[in-house]
Scaffold this motif. Structure first.
Motif, PDB file in Angstrom:
ATOM      1  N   ASN A 181       0.798  -1.094  -0.010  1.00 26.68           N
ATOM      2  CA  ASN A 181      -0.066  -0.108   0.081  1.00 26.68           C
ATOM      3  C   ASN A 181       0.751   1.375   0.136  1.00 26.68           C
ATOM      4  OD1 ASN A 181      -3.076   0.245   0.086  1.00 26.68           O
ATOM      5  ND2 ASN A 181      -2.445   1.998   1.341  1.00 26.68           N
ATOM      6  N   LEU A 182       1.877   1.240  -0.970  1.00 29.36           N
ATOM      7  CA  LEU A 182       2.937   2.260  -0.809  1.00 29.36           C
ATOM      8  C   LEU A 182       2.300   3.692  -1.310  1.00 29.36           C
ATOM      9  CD1 LEU A 182       5.968   0.691  -2.349  1.00 29.36           C
ATOM     10  CD2 LEU A 182       5.168   0.941   0.068  1.00 29.36           C
ATOM     11  N   ARG A 183       0.905   3.782  -1.428  1.00 31.19           N
ATOM     12  CA  ARG A 183       0.680   5.206  -1.742  1.00 31.19           C
ATOM     13  C   ARG A 183       0.125   5.902  -0.547  1.00 31.19           C
ATOM     14  NH1 ARG A 183      -1.029   1.858  -5.930  1.00 31.19           N
ATOM     15  NH2 ARG A 183      -0.705   2.780  -7.978  1.00 31.19           N
ATOM     16  N   THR A 184       0.276   5.040   0.731  1.00 33.90           N
ATOM     17  CA  THR A 184       0.063   5.669   1.944  1.00 33.90           C
ATOM     18  C   THR A 184       1.392   5.648   2.567  1.00 33.90           C
ATOM     19  OG1 THR A 184      -2.003   4.390   2.427  1.00 33.90           O
ATOM     20  CG2 THR A 184      -0.607   4.907   4.513  1.00 33.90           C
ATOM     21  N   ASP A 185       1.966   6.889   3.291  1.00 31.66           N
ATOM     22  CA  ASP A 185       2.917   7.179   3.983  1.00 31.66           C
ATOM     23  C   ASP A 185       3.120   6.013   5.217  1.00 31.66           C
ATOM     24  OD1 ASP A 185       5.121   8.149   5.736  1.00 31.66           O
ATOM     25  OD2 ASP A 185       4.740  10.016   4.953  1.00 31.66           O
ATOM     26  N   LEU A 186       3.820   5.226   5.108  1.00 26.89           N
ATOM     27  CA  LEU A 186       4.142   4.312   6.180  1.00 26.89           C
ATOM     28  C   LEU A 186       4.402   4.701   7.330  1.00 26.89           C
ATOM     29  CD1 LEU A 186       5.233   0.883   4.142  1.00 26.89           C
ATOM     30  CD2 LEU A 186       2.942   1.879   4.633  1.00 26.89           C
ATOM     31  N   VAL A 187       5.264   5.895   7.435  1.00 28.89           N
ATOM     32  CA  VAL A 187       5.966   6.260   8.526  1.00 28.89           C
ATOM     33  C   VAL A 187       4.720   7.169   9.403  1.00 28.89           C
ATOM     34  CG1 VAL A 187       7.539   8.116   9.609  1.00 28.89           C
ATOM     35  CG2 VAL A 187       8.176   6.288   7.736  1.00 28.89           C
ATOM     36  N   ASP A 188       4.070   7.871   8.482  1.00 30.64           N
ATOM     37  CA  ASP A 188       3.266   8.639   9.138  1.00 30.64           C
ATOM     38  C   ASP A 188       1.752   7.618   9.777  1.00 30.64           C
ATOM     39  OD1 ASP A 188       1.213  11.029   9.393  1.00 30.64           O
ATOM     40  OD2 ASP A 188      -0.119   9.880   8.065  1.00 30.64           O
ATOM     41  N   PHE A 189       1.933   6.663   8.989  1.00 29.34           N
ATOM     42  CA  PHE A 189       0.664   5.443   9.590  1.00 29.34           C
ATOM     43  C   PHE A 189       1.012   5.116  10.793  1.00 29.34           C
ATOM     44  CE2 PHE A 189      -0.357   0.907   9.989  1.00 29.34           C
ATOM     45  CZ  PHE A 189      -1.671   1.060   9.904  1.00 29.34           C
ATOM     46  N   VAL A 190       2.178   4.647  11.195  1.00 29.58           N
ATOM     47  CA  VAL A 190       2.289   4.290  12.860  1.00 29.58           C
ATOM     48  C   VAL A 190       2.593   5.347  13.665  1.00 29.58           C
ATOM     49  CG1 VAL A 190       3.313   2.028  12.316  1.00 29.58           C
ATOM     50  CG2 VAL A 190       4.874   3.999  12.496  1.00 29.58           C
ATOM     51  N   ASN A 191       2.753   6.539  13.190  1.00 26.43           N
ATOM     52  CA  ASN A 191       3.084   7.785  14.187  1.00 26.43           C
ATOM     53  C   ASN A 191       1.517   8.475  14.380  1.00 26.43           C
ATOM     54  OD1 ASN A 191       5.589   7.670  14.339  1.00 26.43           O
ATOM     55  ND2 ASN A 191       5.974   9.022  12.764  1.00 26.43           N
ATOM     56  N   ARG A 192       0.625   7.878  13.574  1.00 22.22           N
ATOM     57  CA  ARG A 192      -0.811   8.540  13.899  1.00 22.22           C
ATOM     58  C   ARG A 192      -1.530   7.766  15.374  1.00 22.22           C
ATOM     59  NH1 ARG A 192      -3.617  10.435   9.102  1.00 22.22           N
ATOM     60  NH2 ARG A 192      -5.453   9.429  10.101  1.00 22.22           N
ATOM     61  N   ARG A 193      -2.111   8.757  15.986  1.00 18.33           N
ATOM     62  CA  ARG A 193      -3.051   8.126  17.219  1.00 18.33           C
ATOM     63  C   ARG A 193      -3.968   7.073  16.952  1.00 18.33           C
ATOM     64  NH1 ARG A 193      -3.320   5.762  21.778  1.00 18.33           N
ATOM     65  NH2 ARG A 193      -5.331   5.926  22.577  1.00 18.33           N
ATOM     66  N   GLU A 194      -4.648   7.543  15.935  1.00 15.44           N
ATOM     67  CA  GLU A 194      -5.688   6.441  15.284  1.00 15.44           C
ATOM     68  C   GLU A 194      -5.273   5.004  15.166  1.00 15.44           C
ATOM     69  OE1 GLU A 194      -9.423   6.490  12.205  1.00 15.44           O
ATOM     70  OE2 GLU A 194      -7.476   7.676  11.624  1.00 15.44           O
ATOM     71  N   THR A 195      -3.967   4.968  14.510  1.00 15.35           N
ATOM     72  CA  THR A 195      -3.405   3.657  14.232  1.00 15.35           C
ATOM     73  C   THR A 195      -3.124   3.072  15.528  1.00 15.35           C
ATOM     74  OG1 THR A 195      -2.644   4.573  12.108  1.00 15.35           O
ATOM     75  CG2 THR A 195      -1.546   2.551  13.114  1.00 15.35           C
TER      76      THR A 195
END
Length: 378
Positions: free
Chosen positions: A231-245
């Motif tokens: 799913n490389l259209r999603t910023d994977l670094v931002d993904f785990v840094n999000r509180r929602e995740t």
């Protein structure tokens, strides 16, 4: 860069290896290393940039926690490996997925790696939404005929099977049966009160090639299935840094923890500790650590090394036993259990690897040092 923490007698060489790695990588923003031997914590180290109690996103190391829960449910007779996924989850039968078994799903043979257009970060954090969208979707190859890493969705798929079979989410059962009894700092759903302990992942400076990959273009030498599955259209670094995740604890890549939590989870699996026995029986370990298929992974292009939900860690690290099992994370983290040596290993770091790959290179030397010490003192 200084190293903090302790090692048991006989494991001094592990600390030296960790220190040597940090000398070579002075820009490392923070790493943790932990190991248990026969249920006893023998390595508990961390570098500048993190504390002993720091928690960070562990990406696909999460899959090890999720599939330890699945292994427990199979051991209990609640789930059956050779029963079809659709018998638990009827909607999944669409588009030729009706004959796929749970065993084949756990071996990444469903072909249900994503949906057209991929998933947003918000969607990937929600396992129920991911499962709902994948159920009617046409798979990317005929289910059961080939294998390919379901990088960002496998936990949603297996989690939906768990939910349909038990009426409870995978995250709820993991908390009840694994995390809470052993007091593990490895969460599938981080409580808000623990947010102050979270430290964000930091990006290394990406090359133009890496930026292109994360913009959604295939990596050089890789098939489009790689970009689709990750799913490389999603910023994977931002993904785990999000509180929602962190709050929802996606069972594919949304786990949050420490190296001690990762190692403790694998110690709980094979040895037990703190007055609790091992979670898995030897016959369950044998079932879940047997490589299911041989050949090339359609997503990664590498020789397949999957057992059931776990990687066969002995193929990645030849110094481990044949029944070693675990799972790395795309940021470089690693966790595994090695029943032959009694070692349970955990490693986390804040520096993301580019391009995406499982288990940073330093794990080769760090894990080897841990196992060598264990064999000497055991």
């Amino acid at each position: 860069m200084s190293v903090n923490g302790t090692v048991a007698e006989g494991f001094e060489g592990v600390r030296e290896e960790f220190e040597a790695f940090l000398v070579e990588e002075p820009a490392e923003p923070g790493a943790q290393l932990a190991a248990y031997l026969d249920g006893r914590l023998v390595v508990d180290l961390w570098s500048e940039g993190v504390e002993r109690e720091s928690l960070t996103g562990v990406y696909s190391v999460t899959k090890g926690a999720a599939h330890l829960l699945v292994a427990l449910l199979v051991q209990d007779g609640v789930l059956e490996l050779d029963r079809t996924v659709a018998s638990y989850w009827p909607e999944f039968a669409a588009e030729g997925k009706d004959r796929l078994t749970l065993r084949e799903l756990l071996a990444h043979r469903a072909g249900a790696i994503s949906v057209e257009g991929g998933f947003s970060a918000e969607e990937l954090a929600d396992d129920r939404l991911v499962a709902e969208r994948l159920a009617p979707h046409k798979p990317y190859w005929e289910p059961g005929t080939a294998h390919g890493y379901h990088a960002t969705v496998i936990g949603a798929l297996t989690g939906e099977v768990v939910l349909r079979a038990t009426g409870r989410t995978l995250q709820e059962l993991y908390e009840e049966r694994i995390r809470a009894p052993y007091g593990l700092d490895l969460y599938l759903g981080l409580p808000e009160e623990l947010e102050p302990r979270f430290v964000s992942l930091q990006e290394a400076a990406p090359t133009p090639e890496q930026l292109a990959a994360f913009a959604g273009q295939p990596l050089p030498g890789k098939d489009d299935l790689f970009a689709t599955s990750f799913n490389l259209r999603t910023d994977l670094v931002d993904f785990v840094n999000r509180r929602e995740t962190r709050a929802k604890g996606s069972a594919s890549a949304g786990g949050v923890g420490s190296a001690r939590g990762v190692a403790g989870m694998y110690a709980a699996a094979i040895s037990g500790f703190g007055g609790h026995g091992p979670l898995l029986k030897p016959e369950t370990v044998a079932e879940f650590t047997t490589r299911q298929y041989r050949g090339t992974d359609l997503v990664t292009g590498e020789v397949d090394n999957f057992a059931l939900g776990f990687e066969t860690s002995g193929l990645r690290y030849p110094f481990l036993g044949a029944d070693a099992f675990g799972h790395p994370g795309v940021a470089g983290g690693q966790g595994f259990a090695d029943p032959a040596s009694g070692v349970a290993y955990g490693y986390t770091r804040r520096r993301f690897t580019f391009p995406p790959s499982g288990g940073a290179p330093e794990n080769d030397r760090l894990a080897a040092a841990v196992v060598a010490a264990a064999r000497t003192v055991r």
